[in-house]
Design a protein around this motif. Structure first.
Motif, PDB file in Angstrom:
ATOM      1  N   GLY A   9       0.816  -1.200   0.000  1.00 17.37           N
ATOM      2  CA  GLY A   9       0.000   0.000   0.000  1.00 17.37           C
ATOM      3  C   GLY A   9       0.845   1.243   0.000  1.00 17.37           C
ATOM      4  O   GLY A   9       2.065   1.183  -0.183  1.00 17.37           O
ATOM      5  N   ASP A  10       0.170   2.348   0.195  1.00 18.09           N
ATOM      6  CA  ASP A  10       0.838   3.651   0.262  1.00 18.09           C
ATOM      7  C   ASP A  10       0.963   4.057   1.725  1.00 18.09           C
ATOM      8  O   ASP A  10      -0.019   3.970   2.480  1.00 18.09           O
ATOM      9  N   VAL A  11       2.137   4.517   2.102  1.00 17.05           N
ATOM     10  CA  VAL A  11       2.367   4.903   3.493  1.00 17.05           C
ATOM     11  C   VAL A  11       3.359   6.052   3.524  1.00 17.05           C
ATOM     12  O   VAL A  11       4.191   6.180   2.619  1.00 17.05           O
ATOM     13  N   GLN A  12       3.274   6.851   4.553  1.00 12.35           N
ATOM     14  CA  GLN A  12       4.229   7.939   4.700  1.00 12.35           C
ATOM     15  C   GLN A  12       5.503   7.440   5.363  1.00 12.35           C
ATOM     16  O   GLN A  12       5.493   6.418   6.086  1.00 12.35           O
ATOM     17  N   ALA A  13       6.588   8.140   5.125  1.00  9.18           N
ATOM     18  CA  ALA A  13       7.867   7.788   5.738  1.00  9.18           C
ATOM     19  C   ALA A  13       7.708   7.705   7.256  1.00  9.18           C
ATOM     20  O   ALA A  13       7.033   8.541   7.867  1.00  9.18           O
ATOM     21  N   GLY A  14       8.301   6.664   7.818  1.00  9.30           N
ATOM     22  CA  GLY A  14       8.180   6.417   9.242  1.00  9.30           C
ATOM     23  C   GLY A  14       7.047   5.484   9.604  1.00  9.30           C
ATOM     24  O   GLY A  14       6.965   5.023  10.747  1.00  9.30           O
ATOM     25  N   GLY A  15       6.195   5.208   8.642  1.00  9.63           N
ATOM     26  CA  GLY A  15       5.058   4.335   8.888  1.00  9.63           C
ATOM     27  C   GLY A  15       5.410   2.865   8.800  1.00  9.63           C
ATOM     28  O   GLY A  15       6.574   2.486   8.619  1.00  9.63           O
ATOM     29  N   SER A  16       4.380   2.034   8.920  1.00 13.06           N
ATOM     30  CA  SER A  16       4.566   0.579   8.937  1.00 13.06           C
ATOM     31  C   SER A  16       3.581  -0.104   7.990  1.00 13.06           C
ATOM     32  O   SER A  16       2.488   0.407   7.730  1.00 13.06           O
TER      33      SER A  16
END
Length: 121
Positions: A9-16
């Motif tokens: 999926g799509d996630v922001q930097a620092g995410g999981s």
């Protein structure tokens, strides 16, 4: 053995994100499983792998301390927990099964379709 990767999926930097690799076939528990990734214009690279028993794992230096591989042979599934994601982790992620825990693509006999991971900054 047929493999099905999911969870991208799509996630922001620092995410999981947690990827799953579900297998069909009674012999899955006897195979080592590896995760590979391929970014546009780049070669497919080893990310991590786990032995058939789960007793041995191997990680690329770029993901050590951030990614964790595990398996549940009763569910014929291998998981890839990805934390502290970075934009450079963006790629199509593939799972593969082979006779031994290895880092070369040619050492894996069975491949699933990829699941896209996109990390934005």
């Amino acid at each position: 053995v047929q493999l099905q990767a999911s969870g991208g999926g799509d996630v922001q930097a620092g995410g999981s994100l947690r990827l799953s690799c579900a297998a069909s076939g009674r012999s899955f528990s006897f195979y080592a499983v590896g995760w590979f990734r391929q970014a546009p214009g780049k070669e497919r690279e080893f990310v991590t792998g786990i032995s058939w028993s789960g007793g041995s794992t191997n990680y690329a230096d770029s993901v050590k301390g951030r990614f964790t591989i595990s398996r549940d042979n009763a569910r014929s599934t291998v998981y890839l927990q990805m934390n502290s994601l970075k934009p450079e982790d963006t790629a199509l992620y593939y799972c593969a099964a082979g006779d031994v825990l290895a880092i070369r693509t040619y050492e894996y006999r069975y491949w699933g379709q990829g699941t896209q991971v996109t990390v934005s900054s």
